[in-house]
Enzyme design. Structure first.
Site, PDB file in Angstrom:
ATOM      1  N   LYS A  81       0.686  -1.684   0.196  1.00 34.52           N
ATOM      2  CA  LYS A  81       0.048   0.194  -0.422  1.00 34.52           C
ATOM      3  C   LYS A  81       0.755   1.159  -0.176  1.00 34.52           C
ATOM      4  O   LYS A  81       2.301   1.138   0.541  1.00 34.52           O
ATOM      5  CB  LYS A  81      -0.542  -0.038   1.502  1.00 34.52           C
ATOM      6  CG  LYS A  81      -2.057   0.991   1.350  1.00 34.52           C
ATOM      7  CD  LYS A  81      -2.986   0.689   2.600  1.00 34.52           C
ATOM      8  CE  LYS A  81      -3.549   1.017   2.649  1.00 34.52           C
ATOM      9  NZ  LYS A  81      -5.160   1.561   3.964  1.00 34.52           N
ATOM     10  N   SER A 156      -9.564   0.401   2.652  1.00 31.54           N
ATOM     11  CA  SER A 156      -8.839   1.340   2.288  1.00 31.54           C
ATOM     12  C   SER A 156      -7.798   0.559   0.989  1.00 31.54           C
ATOM     13  O   SER A 156      -7.183   1.281  -0.068  1.00 31.54           O
ATOM     14  CB  SER A 156      -7.666   2.548   2.830  1.00 31.54           C
ATOM     15  OG  SER A 156      -7.274   2.523   3.517  1.00 31.54           O
ATOM     16  N   SER A 180      -9.696  -1.739   7.499  1.00 28.31           N
ATOM     17  CA  SER A 180      -8.957  -1.630   5.660  1.00 28.31           C
ATOM     18  C   SER A 180      -8.229  -2.668   5.500  1.00 28.31           C
ATOM     19  O   SER A 180      -8.096  -2.445   4.021  1.00 28.31           O
ATOM     20  CB  SER A 180      -8.336  -0.337   5.610  1.00 28.31           C
ATOM     21  OG  SER A 180      -9.178   1.103   5.568  1.00 28.31           O
TER      22      SER A 180
END
Lengths: 471, 65
Positions: A81, A156, A180
């Site tokens: 990420k 996310s 997330s």
């Protein structure tokens, strides 16, 4: 090992590299070949770093040739990420504001993966500043679910879910403030671990909420996840909230099986409506665990309303504090849904924020006493409804209340466990009527990730949901 | 503008140095009130003088199996 190394799991590839049946270079090339095919469909990557990945893979192969193996992740290609800092490199946090920003230091977890000999394929799409449960991103393009590119990935850590599911990387670091890691793991059909608060260092990670952020891995199998977490967990002088508790050998514990463990099944319809198809998949998972010797009973989940709102209070206040300079100087560079979710933080008195922090210990004791007094884990859905489309969940032009409603719908069964700080493992447990994955959550006692891995591994040993890949 | 939105407008202007359109202030006022009311109610039922934020990490460690 499969003919295409990219289709194997992390553990198989790591062992093949260790045994010299496969080179790290070939594993990396296989991932890069798949990325070339899948990136236009999924937009999982924000940056693909092919040359540096291959150079690193060659270096890892050279070390093995000299009989130096760094550990169980040596030579394995991963992607993370885009909120993990690497000194001197871009780190956008999925935002426009940090599109060209370069990090001053390297995240502790990246340092640990470097030391473990992993290869970094690039950095992955994510919700802007980790604020969004779907995978929408107006600045870098929405991330798309590899099972159906019209549908959301969950967020996310959207790129992490998509990349691991599409077999573009063998694992990925995500982060989890309200779900997330677990939401994209569930929507994309991969395994995600939100470990106990303090189990993994947050140093060098762009924050969403210092109090509720958790760093953790997404992988294809539970065994992969256990191996990955062991490499990144443990005390860190750079993160004062990091626990000093020793890190167990999670992978070695898998041989213990799950027989005799006690799991409580919860389908908390009274708190969050659970779609019948999702509920049936989780009930079937309980049956599978029962056949593996797990003692299944019903768990009583307390009303999460106050706990959820305390979490919202904490996130909004901390986000408002850290984003204030940019929200005042360049508000138009935020997506509407990110800015509007943060603004209320300016209107919550400090006493309420502090009380929300003080309440966490009470909520934790109450949950353990109510939901799992005689249990090792609680089993419940992750996303309680079928994976929706990108269009259905686009709230960018809908305004603040619509955004809040959408977020609450997604995170009703995930966010409470960030407030509680408890470890939660998300495991794929079937497919909905549209062919999209369904995920379950196993919630454990503090620092008892080992039990969750034993349960998850027992489940995957008896099922094949995790072996299916998007075509 | 209702009373809560008016109060929110005052906080924005006088305490935070910010300006919002009235419609947005009304939305924020509702959102903040829901959160503030929930936390205040939860605190009233549970918190005592000696509760402090750091007790959470200690509690996690204490409850480790």
């Amino acid at each position: 090992m499969t003919a295409d190394p990219a289709l194997s799991d992390l553990t198989s590839v790591a062992e093949a590299i260790a045994d010299r049946r496969l080179t790290s270079v070939r594993a990396t090339e296989a991932c890069l070949e798949r990325i070339e095919t899948w990136q236009p469909r999924t937009n999982a990557f924000l940056r693909i770093e092919a040359e540096s990945a291959l150079a690193r893979a060659r270096a890892m192969d050279a070390e093995l040739a000299a009989d130096r193996r760094r550990g169980p992740l040596h030579g394995v290609p991963l992607a993370h990420k885009d909120l993990y800092y690497r000194a001197g490199e871009l780190s956008t946090a999925g935002s426009a504001i940090r599109r060209d920003w370069r990090a001053p230091s390297t995240a502790t977890v990246l340092q640990r993966l470097d030391a473990a000999g992993t290869v970094e394929l690039g950095f992955l799409n994510m919700a802007e500043f980790a604020a969004g449960p779907t995978g929408h991103n107006v600045h870098h393009g929405h991330c798309r679910n590899p099972w159906d590119t019209q549908r959301v990935t969950g967020g996310s850590s959207s790129g992490s879910g998509a990349a691991v599911a599409a077999r573009l990387a063998f694992g990925s670091l995500g982060s989890d403030t309200g779900g997330s890691i677990r939401l994209p793991a569930s929507a994309c059909g991969v395994v995600g671990m939100k470990a106990t608060y303090g189990r993994v260092s947050r140093a060098g990670v762009a924050a969403r909420s210092w109090t509720l952020d958790h760093v953790g891995p997404l992988t294809r199998t539970v065994r992969d996840n256990a191996r990955f977490l062991a490499a990144i967990a443990g005390v860190d002088a750079r993160d004062a909230t990091c626990s000093t508790a020793p890190v167990p050998d999670y992978e070695a514990a898998l041989v213990e099986g799950a027989s005799g463990l006690r799991v409580g099944l919860a389908l908390p319809d009274a708190l969050v409506p659970v779609d019948p198809r999702i509920g049936a998949a989780v009930e079937e998972a309980a049956s599978v665990l029962s056949r593996a010797g797990v003692r299944i009973s019903a768990a009583t989940i307390p009303d999460f309303t106050e706990l959820y709102r305390a979490a919202e209070t904490i996130v909004k206040c901390e986000a408002a504090s850290m984003h204030r300079p940019w929200m005042e100087s360049q508000p138009d560079r935020y997506a509407n849904q990110v800015r509007t979710r943060t603004e209320a933080g300016f209107f919550i008195p400090a006493t309420q924020y502090i009380d929300a922090l003080r309440l966490r210990a009470h909520f934790l004791r109450e949950f353990l006493a109510t939901a799992m007094p005689e249990l090792d884990a609680v089993l419940l859905p992750a996303i309680p409804f079928p994976v929706p489309t990108i269009d259905e969940t686009d709230v960018e032009k809908s305004g603040g209340p619509a955004t809040l409603a959408m977020v609450a719908r997604f995170t009703g069964l995930t966010r409470p466990f960030n407030t509680l700080g408890l470890p939660v493992l998300s495991v794929p447990c079937g497919f909905d009527d549209n062919g999209l994955p369904i995920g379950l959550q196993l919630v454990g006692r503090p620092f008892d990730e080992t039990t969750l891995y034993r349960l998850g591994h027992a489940y995957q040993s008896a099922t094949d949901h995790h072996l299916k890949a998007p075509a | 503008m209702d009373r809560k939105a008016d109060t929110a407008g005052g906080i924005a202007r006088e305490m935070q140095g910010q300006e919002y359109p009235p419609t947005r202030l009304a939305e924020i006022a509702i959102e903040a009130a829901v959160l503030n009311d929930a936390v205040r109610a939860a605190a009233r039922k549970r918190l005592a003088f000696d509760d402090e934020p750091a007790s959470f990490a200690a509690e996690l460690a204490r409850l480790k199996p």
